[in-house]
Design an enzyme around this catalytic site. Structure first.
Site, PDB file in Angstrom:
ATOM      1  CD  GLU A  93     -16.421 -32.467 -48.481  1.00  0.00           C
ATOM      2  OE1 GLU A  93     -17.586 -32.912 -48.416  1.00  0.00           O
ATOM      3  OE2 GLU A  93     -15.726 -32.516 -49.506  1.00  0.00           O
ATOM      4  CG  ASP A 297      -2.007 -31.369 -63.912  1.00  0.00           C
ATOM      5  OD1 ASP A 297      -2.799 -30.605 -63.329  1.00  0.00           O
ATOM      6  OD2 ASP A 297      -1.499 -31.108 -65.019  1.00  0.00           O
ATOM      7  CG  HIS A 388     -21.885 -32.916 -43.825  1.00  0.00           C
ATOM      8  ND1 HIS A 388     -20.748 -32.256 -44.244  1.00  0.00           N
ATOM      9  CD2 HIS A 388     -22.064 -33.930 -44.699  1.00  0.00           C
ATOM     10  CE1 HIS A 388     -20.280 -32.833 -45.341  1.00  0.00           C
ATOM     11  NE2 HIS A 388     -21.065 -33.853 -45.631  1.00  0.00           N
TER      12      HIS A 388
END
Length: 395
Positions: A93, A297, A388
């Site tokens: 990302e 995990d 972004h």
């Protein structure tokens, strides 16, 4: 008609003598290529020793490579994590690493983050079925009276796990017991499963009237978000907090503490209306990136996603910000923590091996706080979309 030969032809190749040898891995890769009609290139390139993967994966054919970026240095004032740390974040990302790095820079200017592990518990939750509600009620009292013996039976299966208490919840004719353990530096789900099974075996041998029994009732909420984890802790309950100077927020983030505090109260209404398990902004971003980098995990992000964010303005006009993660499930020993890049990232943090899990939990919580203040500032100052556009997927 499907023949036995056709079934055998479509069976994933295995080697019962050595299923992690280079030859059987190559055979499986060729099988995959033939089955899919696609070629294996990047997946088949790895530096780890496949022989070390027994117990971690079956039918091994290669690796998924996730980019790792660094953020920091980051000052953390924990009881176990003390000093400056470079933080590995595995993600695809855009802007994420930059955002966390910006939050760390801001927090460093105000002296860093105080992190504290306040509770530690891992659960297995069996259910016992009785003829009626009175039978379930009487059973729970018997369990309370025999706790020390039950504890001894559970702990006979592990040198690490310690049964600290058993919660009980009665409904209809069912007695739900939630066994709570400390599990050392392991996440401990399998450990507590074995221990609880042993304890329940003793219970079933010594108590009459149980009509049915299941080792897991879905009440431990393994790999699922739940309100009971927020209230009662699953994994590590850890809080990260900092007081951020007004001038630093204005200098680095171009935002006033009052803007962030007000935005937080408005967002709290949105959290209530939506029914989320997190009053913050995006704690799973940092948690997931650290989990992938360090061999956790990743499915445990489900429980670990819960968070309680709190802010207040000080008399001096600064911003106090605190986040509690009530069910952070982490390990520094066992599982995937010893594999190649994952072990290296834990070693980079000084968190590989026994005696370091609280240190790691404090680091994760501090990183989460850095991400919260960075995104909160971006939204409050309207920099979110433009960041972004410049660095992320919209570039």
């Amino acid at each position: 008609m499907v023949t036995e030969d056709k079934v055998a032809e479509n069976k994933i190749p295995r080697d019962d003598l050595d299923d992690y040898s280079e030859s059987i891995i190559k055979t499986r890769q060729q099988y995959f290529e033939k089955f899919s009609g696609s070629k294996i290139n990047h997946v088949g390139k790895y530096s780890i020793d496949p022989q070390q993967l027994q117990g971690n994966i079956e039918h091994f054919i290669g690796v998924a490579q996730v980019p790792i970026g660094m953020a920091g240095p980051f000052t953390i004032n924990g009881e176990h994590a003390q000093g400056e740390f470079m933080i590995p974040l595995a993600t695809t990302e855009g802007t994420l690493v930059a955002s966390y790095n910006r939050g760390m820079k801001l927090l460093n200017m105000s002296g860093g983050v105080k992190s504290t592990v306040v509770d530690d518990a891992m659960q297995r939750a069996p259910v016992f079925v009785f003829e009626d509600a009175r039978g379930a009620r009487d059973f729970v009292q018997w369990v309370k009276n025999n706790f020390e013996t039950i504890k001894a039976e559970a702990e006979s299966t592990t040198s690490v796990g310690k049964l600290t208490y058993i919660d009980n919840f009665l409904s209809n004719k069912f007695a739900f017991l939630r066994f709570n353990f400390k599990t050392g530096d392991a996440a401990g789900q399998n450990m507590v499963g074995r221990a609880t099974f042993a304890a329940c075996g003793w219970i079933l041998d010594h108590y009459q009237g149980v009509k049915n029994f299941y080792l897991e009732s879905n009440f431990a909420t393994d790999k699922k978000a739940s309100h009971i984890n927020i209230m009662r802790t699953r994994g590590k309950r850890v809080t990260a907090e900092a007081t951020i100077k007004r001038e630093h927020l204005l200098q680095v983030m171009r935002v006033d503490p009052k803007q962030i505090d007000y935005h937080g109260r408005v967002a709290g209404v949105g959290s209530f209306l939506s029914g989320v398990n997190n009053t913050g902004l995006h704690s799973p971003n940092g948690i997931t990136a650290m989990f992938i980098a360090t061999g956790q995990d990743v499915a445990n992000v489900s429980e670990s996603s819960a968070a309680i964010l709190y802010s207040e303005l000080t008399d001096e006009g600064d911003l106090y910000l605190s986040i509690t993660i009530p069910s952070l499930i982490v390990a520094t020993h066992g599982g995937g923590t010893g594999i190649g890049t994952q072990r290296e990232c834990l070693e980079l943090l000084g968190c590989y091996g026994k005696g370091t899990v609280y240190k790691f939990a404090e680091i994760v919580a501090a990183v989460v706080l850095a991400g919260e203040i960075s995104l909160a500032s971006a939204i409050s100052s309207s920099d979110w979309v433009s960041s972004h556009e410049q660095y992320g997927r919209n570039r």
